[in-house]
Design an enzyme around this catalytic site. Sequence first.
Site: not given
Ligand code: NAD
Ligand code: LMR
Length: 395
Positions: A186, A214
């Site tokens: 953010d 967030h």
């Molecule tokens: P993605 O699907 O590309 O990757 C997630 C990975 O987690 C996959 O490889 C999957 O196999 C793995 N996984 C699932 N269950 C698991 C477990 N029990 N143990 C180990 N690995 C496991 O998703 P992404 O785009 O990398 O996003 C991941 C998470 O981050 C999502 O929940 C998304 O909403 C979040 N996110 C948060 C922010 C933030 O600002 N905090 C920003 C973007 C995304």
């Molecule tokens: C973001 O802010 O990009 C992440 O939290 C992923 C989402 O679901 O928006």
Amino acid sequence: MPHHTGAQPAVKVAVLGAGGGIGQTLSLLLKTGLAPASVAQQRRVHIALYDVNRDAVAGAATDLSHIDTPVSVSWHAPEPAGADALADPLQACLAGAQLVVIPAGVPRKPGMTRDDLFNINAQIVRTLAGGIARHCDLAHVFVLLISNPVNSLVPVLVETLTQHCGADAALAAQIPRRAFGLTQLDAVRASSFLHQALDCEPSETAVVPVVGGHSGNTILPLFSQARIEPARGSGAAAESRTSTKAGAKIGAKSGATAMPALDPDVRQRLVHRVQFGGDEVVRAKNGAGSATLSMAYAGAQVACKFAEMLLGARGEVRDTLYAKVDGHVPLDAITEHVGYFSVPLTVTAAQGAAHADTHVLEQMDAYEREQLWPACLAELRESVDRGLEWAHAHR
Ligand code: NAD
Ligand code: LMR
């Protein structure tokens, strides 16, 4: 594992969910970003990658291991169905880790809110927190959670780790000081959007404090306290800020440190864009997930600072982190009514979160205090309660 010479032992960073969109890029940035500190400190850094998707994590780790930086890599995944499970791969990944970064979990698709991810991702976080509690030294490990919804899952993480402390109250007291949610994206967005809006020079960086949570209204970008600074390495003098295009566009009067006030409409649009920036990426990816590259960039900024502290290359980490704040944030509205909040924290290796800088909250202007703040607290409280209730029901 590489042959070990007389150099000091490794600092081990575990990435859980390392085969995913965020996990792979984040691991790349750790492999490349931690190398200079590792060389300077003469200490080995090891990154241990874990994912339930075996091919994804094996592929990523093998690929990364060909990069010629002095950061070693291992990968860990459950055995394929039908194969004998010889050792617990989560244990192998986590044993001895001093820093654990968690991007494991399901991302959004268009039409979903982050809350729609709660049930599935809470279960994943609970499982991984159990592994951390069993295999890491809870009195010393740091945990950085990325998985959504951060607002509710950090309470799940903290409660689950605390439940594993049993009757050890001293250990339980460490948990909120060492387990954090990452809201840095953010601040990265706020910086980027303000830089664009003001048409800043390449030699300038826009710095915007962002606090709260967030998700939507819980994200509280404090543009009243934004400042334009010389970009790192630009060599530009701080005073150059007031004579910039940015200053001219917003009708700047000269002033050495504070940025001139933004036009209210411009500010409102910027606030909304930061609060709902995640939606822009989800829409653009059109079903292929949410932000990965910008999140990995933001996550690596924070994770590298923690690893550098553990390496001895920096004394402390000062960053805005989403944390359980009772005790170290002396603001009743937060401690009594919300309990979790993202504020600038000073974290040391020995003490964990040692100090919260509440200045930014005290200096909110009328728009932030009267309009953004109440909406932030109300929505955040619901999210926190959801996480706490779930964690208590799944003891
Ligand atoms: P993605 O699907 O590309 O990757 C997630 C990975 O987690 C996959 O490889 C999957 O196999 C793995 N996984 C699932 N269950 C698991 C477990 N029990 N143990 C180990 N690995 C496991 O998703 P992404 O785009 O990398 O996003 C991941 C998470 O981050 C999502 O929940 C998304 O909403 C979040 N996110 C948060 C922010 C933030 O600002 N905090 C920003 C973007 C995304
Ligand atoms: C973001 O802010 O990009 C992440 O939290 C992923 C989402 O679901 O928006």
